[in-house]
Scaffold this motif. Sequence first.
Motif, PDB file in Angstrom:
ATOM      1  N   PRO A   1     -73.090 -26.339 -29.231  1.00  0.00           N
ATOM      2  CA  PRO A   1     -73.959 -27.033 -28.277  1.00  0.00           C
ATOM      3  C   PRO A   1     -75.220 -26.215 -27.994  1.00  0.00           C
ATOM      4  N   THR A   2     -76.175 -26.844 -27.341  1.00  0.00           N
ATOM      5  CA  THR A   2     -77.318 -26.094 -26.827  1.00  0.00           C
ATOM      6  C   THR A   2     -76.818 -25.198 -25.700  1.00  0.00           C
ATOM      7  N   LEU A   3     -77.039 -23.898 -25.817  1.00  0.00           N
ATOM      8  CA  LEU A   3     -76.540 -22.956 -24.825  1.00  0.00           C
ATOM      9  C   LEU A   3     -77.470 -22.904 -23.613  1.00  0.00           C
ATOM     10  N   PRO A   4     -76.936 -22.550 -22.431  1.00  0.00           N
ATOM     11  CA  PRO A   4     -77.795 -22.432 -21.246  1.00  0.00           C
ATOM     12  C   PRO A   4     -78.987 -21.503 -21.474  1.00  0.00           C
TER      13      PRO A   4
ATOM     14  N   GLU B   1     -87.012 -11.351  -8.663  1.00  0.00           N
ATOM     15  CA  GLU B   1     -86.677 -12.643  -8.083  1.00  0.00           C
ATOM     16  C   GLU B   1     -87.315 -13.777  -8.891  1.00  0.00           C
ATOM     17  N   TYR B   2     -86.602 -14.927  -8.950  1.00  0.00           N
ATOM     18  CA  TYR B   2     -87.058 -16.082  -9.714  1.00  0.00           C
ATOM     19  C   TYR B   2     -86.933 -17.344  -8.864  1.00  0.00           C
ATOM     20  N   TRP B   3     -87.968 -18.170  -8.923  1.00  0.00           N
ATOM     21  CA  TRP B   3     -87.945 -19.429  -8.193  1.00  0.00           C
ATOM     22  C   TRP B   3     -86.889 -20.379  -8.778  1.00  0.00           C
ATOM     23  N   LEU B   4     -86.320 -21.178  -7.867  1.00  0.00           N
ATOM     24  CA  LEU B   4     -85.298 -22.144  -8.258  1.00  0.00           C
ATOM     25  C   LEU B   4     -85.666 -23.545  -7.785  1.00  0.00           C
ATOM     26  N   ASN B   5     -85.040 -24.508  -8.419  1.00  0.00           N
ATOM     27  CA  ASN B   5     -85.153 -25.919  -8.041  1.00  0.00           C
ATOM     28  C   ASN B   5     -83.985 -26.261  -7.126  1.00  0.00           C
ATOM     29  N   ASN B   6     -84.266 -26.857  -5.994  1.00  0.00           N
ATOM     30  CA  ASN B   6     -83.184 -27.302  -5.109  1.00  0.00           C
ATOM     31  C   ASN B   6     -83.231 -28.809  -4.879  1.00  0.00           C
ATOM     32  N   LYS B   7     -83.853 -29.524  -5.826  1.00  0.00           N
ATOM     33  CA  LYS B   7     -83.988 -30.977  -5.676  1.00  0.00           C
ATOM     34  C   LYS B   7     -82.917 -31.747  -6.455  1.00  0.00           C
ATOM     35  N   ASP B   8     -82.424 -31.169  -7.543  1.00  0.00           N
ATOM     36  CA  ASP B   8     -81.516 -31.903  -8.435  1.00  0.00           C
ATOM     37  C   ASP B   8     -80.060 -31.504  -8.200  1.00  0.00           C
ATOM     38  N   ILE B   9     -79.669 -31.497  -6.954  1.00  0.00           N
ATOM     39  CA  ILE B   9     -78.320 -31.078  -6.573  1.00  0.00           C
ATOM     40  C   ILE B   9     -77.318 -32.174  -6.949  1.00  0.00           C
ATOM     41  N   ILE B  10     -76.197 -31.768  -7.573  1.00  0.00           N
ATOM     42  CA  ILE B  10     -75.174 -32.753  -7.949  1.00  0.00           C
ATOM     43  C   ILE B  10     -73.976 -32.727  -7.003  1.00  0.00           C
TER      44      ILE B  10
ATOM     45  N   GLU C   1     -77.621 -23.021 -12.603  1.00  0.00           N
ATOM     46  CA  GLU C   1     -77.998 -23.015 -14.014  1.00  0.00           C
ATOM     47  C   GLU C   1     -78.520 -21.652 -14.455  1.00  0.00           C
ATOM     48  N   LEU C   2     -79.379 -21.050 -13.642  1.00  0.00           N
ATOM     49  CA  LEU C   2     -80.008 -19.784 -14.034  1.00  0.00           C
ATOM     50  C   LEU C   2     -79.134 -18.572 -13.748  1.00  0.00           C
ATOM     51  N   THR C   3     -78.594 -18.483 -12.531  1.00  0.00           N
ATOM     52  CA  THR C   3     -77.847 -17.283 -12.145  1.00  0.00           C
ATOM     53  C   THR C   3     -76.681 -16.981 -13.083  1.00  0.00           C
ATOM     54  N   PRO C   4     -75.908 -17.966 -13.554  1.00  0.00           N
ATOM     55  CA  PRO C   4     -74.800 -17.636 -14.459  1.00  0.00           C
ATOM     56  C   PRO C   4     -75.228 -17.006 -15.783  1.00  0.00           C
ATOM     57  N   VAL C   5     -76.496 -17.174 -16.186  1.00  0.00           N
ATOM     58  CA  VAL C   5     -76.947 -16.604 -17.458  1.00  0.00           C
ATOM     59  C   VAL C   5     -76.944 -15.085 -17.400  1.00  0.00           C
ATOM     60  N   PHE C   6     -77.389 -14.504 -16.266  1.00  0.00           N
ATOM     61  CA  PHE C   6     -77.482 -13.036 -16.194  1.00  0.00           C
ATOM     62  C   PHE C   6     -76.540 -12.427 -15.162  1.00  0.00           C
TER      63      PHE C   6
ATOM     64  N   PHE D   1     -69.483 -21.714  -9.310  1.00  0.00           N
ATOM     65  CA  PHE D   1     -69.980 -23.060  -9.570  1.00  0.00           C
ATOM     66  C   PHE D   1     -71.074 -22.943 -10.636  1.00  0.00           C
ATOM     67  N   VAL D   2     -70.930 -23.695 -11.731  1.00  0.00           N
ATOM     68  CA  VAL D   2     -71.941 -23.751 -12.780  1.00  0.00           C
ATOM     69  C   VAL D   2     -72.229 -25.218 -13.070  1.00  0.00           C
ATOM     70  N   ASP D   3     -73.510 -25.565 -13.085  1.00  0.00           N
ATOM     71  CA  ASP D   3     -73.909 -26.923 -13.463  1.00  0.00           C
ATOM     72  C   ASP D   3     -74.097 -26.941 -14.973  1.00  0.00           C
ATOM     73  N   LEU D   4     -73.258 -27.694 -15.652  1.00  0.00           N
ATOM     74  CA  LEU D   4     -73.339 -27.810 -17.099  1.00  0.00           C
ATOM     75  C   LEU D   4     -73.610 -29.265 -17.448  1.00  0.00           C
ATOM     76  N   ASN D   5     -74.858 -29.544 -17.766  1.00  0.00           N
ATOM     77  CA  ASN D   5     -75.271 -30.904 -18.131  1.00  0.00           C
ATOM     78  C   ASN D   5     -74.933 -31.925 -17.046  1.00  0.00           C
ATOM     79  N   GLY D   6     -75.153 -31.526 -15.806  1.00  0.00           N
ATOM     80  CA  GLY D   6     -74.949 -32.446 -14.698  1.00  0.00           C
ATOM     81  C   GLY D   6     -73.517 -32.585 -14.240  1.00  0.00           C
TER      82      GLY D   6
END
Length: 665
Positions: A414-417, A615-624, A467-472, A509-514
Amino acid sequence: MSIKVFSMAILASLLCLSCSETNVDYNSNTGTTSSTGAVKTYDVDIEASTDNSDNQAQTRANMPFKVSEENISGKTVLYPKLNITQQTMPSVVVLYNKNGGKKEVVEANWTVKKEGSVVKFHLNQLSTTSNLANGDWYIMAFMGGGEKKGDDLEVNTETTINVIEKGKEFTTSCPFATTWRRIVKQGSKLKLYNESKKMVFKPQGVFLVLSLESRMTLPTKINRELTLESNAFCSSGSYKFNVGSNVSDDADLAFSYWQANSANAISRSSSIYKKYNAEHYTTNIKLNYESAKDDGSLRQGQSDLGNYIYFNSYKGASQATPNTKTNRGFLLCLMPVDYKKTSDYGSIVNETLLFGKVDVTDPTRTNYTYDKSVYTTNPNTWKPFMGNRYLLASFSDDLKKGSSYGVTLRILRPTLPIERLWAYRQGNELQKRTRYDAEALAEGTKIDNTNYPSLSSKLYRLPKYTELTPVFNNPKLQFDKDETIGGKKAFFIGNEYGVCDTKDSHRNFVDLNGVQRKFSNWYCTERGSNVMYAIMYMKPVNGGDPNPTNNYKVAVRMTFPSSQATSGIAKIETYYLGSNYNLSFAVAGYYICHKDFWAKLNPKDIIVRTFLLDEYWLNNKDIIDRTYEPKATYTKFSLSGLGQELYTATFGRDYFIPWLRKPAW
């Protein structure tokens, strides 16, 4: 990878010995003894019987088989059965005198006699320089599978293999051996000391039936040349009959005399790595192309079928997509290796891995994701690199001699995070922006083609915390300082590995493809080292996910500026494992998380990304999941494994990395 077992028909042999001593040399076409002195010829009556069919075997040197269709536990399966019908069969006989320790290795022919559906063998004569009338003599016999070289039996199993099908006849260099049996001379005949227990020839090899399937959403092809690396199996070696005092009546010691061909041993730079993984041997496999036999793969319109097997794109289990897997397996015989001879690690187990060379055949997919320049192109043109060392299968199962196992070689990627992070700018190339600018650039509502080419496509956005935090995510700091996380400290597992432990992703908690998913990560590092190894995106060790997956499992190497760095550039290297990595948990980390493993990889096998510890900016609009998903506005890439605070500030300037909204494939 999946592995299934079904028993192979074993040659049930009843051996009755009777012989008389003469002074006449036996003129055998199988050669002479390796010892010097007067040769004595014994008349021998050794009988073996087995159920076989009427078909003629191809050769006399190797053991002949025929593929049979049988019902095993309610399931119809194909497996090899012995099919001996020729007039003679050669053998190697080992004789040993416990009084004085004399050993002799000789050759002799067996006469084959058919009585109805039963095939019997008779060993009529045996030539030896030894006086079997005196001493405490034992006998062991080998049939098929090799060539006598001096006092050794050299075996090279066939690794250019064909598909298995009902009624197919073939030969293989799988040796059959008996246990040691004590023999005594009574009058003019040699007999078993215990005649009530007959001798039995048993197969010494293991059969693997290799099937292939693709679960890729893109069409693929795989090179017909595969590589098996294993500490437990090989295709080449010798029986070196270093017989000792442990010989006794019915002692099954053939396996202890087997030595793999050292020329096929994989060179390692570290003795520690060898200690925890044992010696590994390479077996090169070729899957033969047979034009007249439809194996279920995609052939129509394809070229170079002699070198590649092609597959359609996989549409999912609910759709019966044709040509995504083979409908016949390829039959391979391997010889077991005693891996405990080369490792003193008490928990060492079988480590067997199969690698292949795979590529995507969609002509519009031309850009490999290991190259950061592809992030200026349309994701519809991307593809993963799998052309060097793609892992097709692995297992630690204890495979038994004389059995046949089904092994599925699976193509899945699959496409990896980490591949969904826009990678054209990395490390020191990253720029700090206000949250408003970062979000606008990522979403393509603000255009800056000079610094951020391709983002105007509106295919990206800012990543979420999940999505981002689990990568590193990593606990390097706590491991290095011997501090606890969740009430536990990392524990020492050996030199060159350091300390290790398993941790779940931040906030679990990891968001994987929604979809909300849970994953565990296994980490290890030497204290004071700036390198941390990991196996990440594993099924949760302690459960908690109703539909767990290993499809995103990866091997990771993180390199930091220092062992407790708080700033600077961190490099994350990722090698895809997926569900095909199935080594036992006792050795999985020892195999992957070491520089010797990474040294065998091609740079193209690895997704490399560099990040600033910041520090890195995050999106908090697409919460599932409004209840449990962290709605943070920024995250910190640090060496701390402690759960982060929920950062919600929106002022100031931070770094940002756009996130591809949908997987590239």
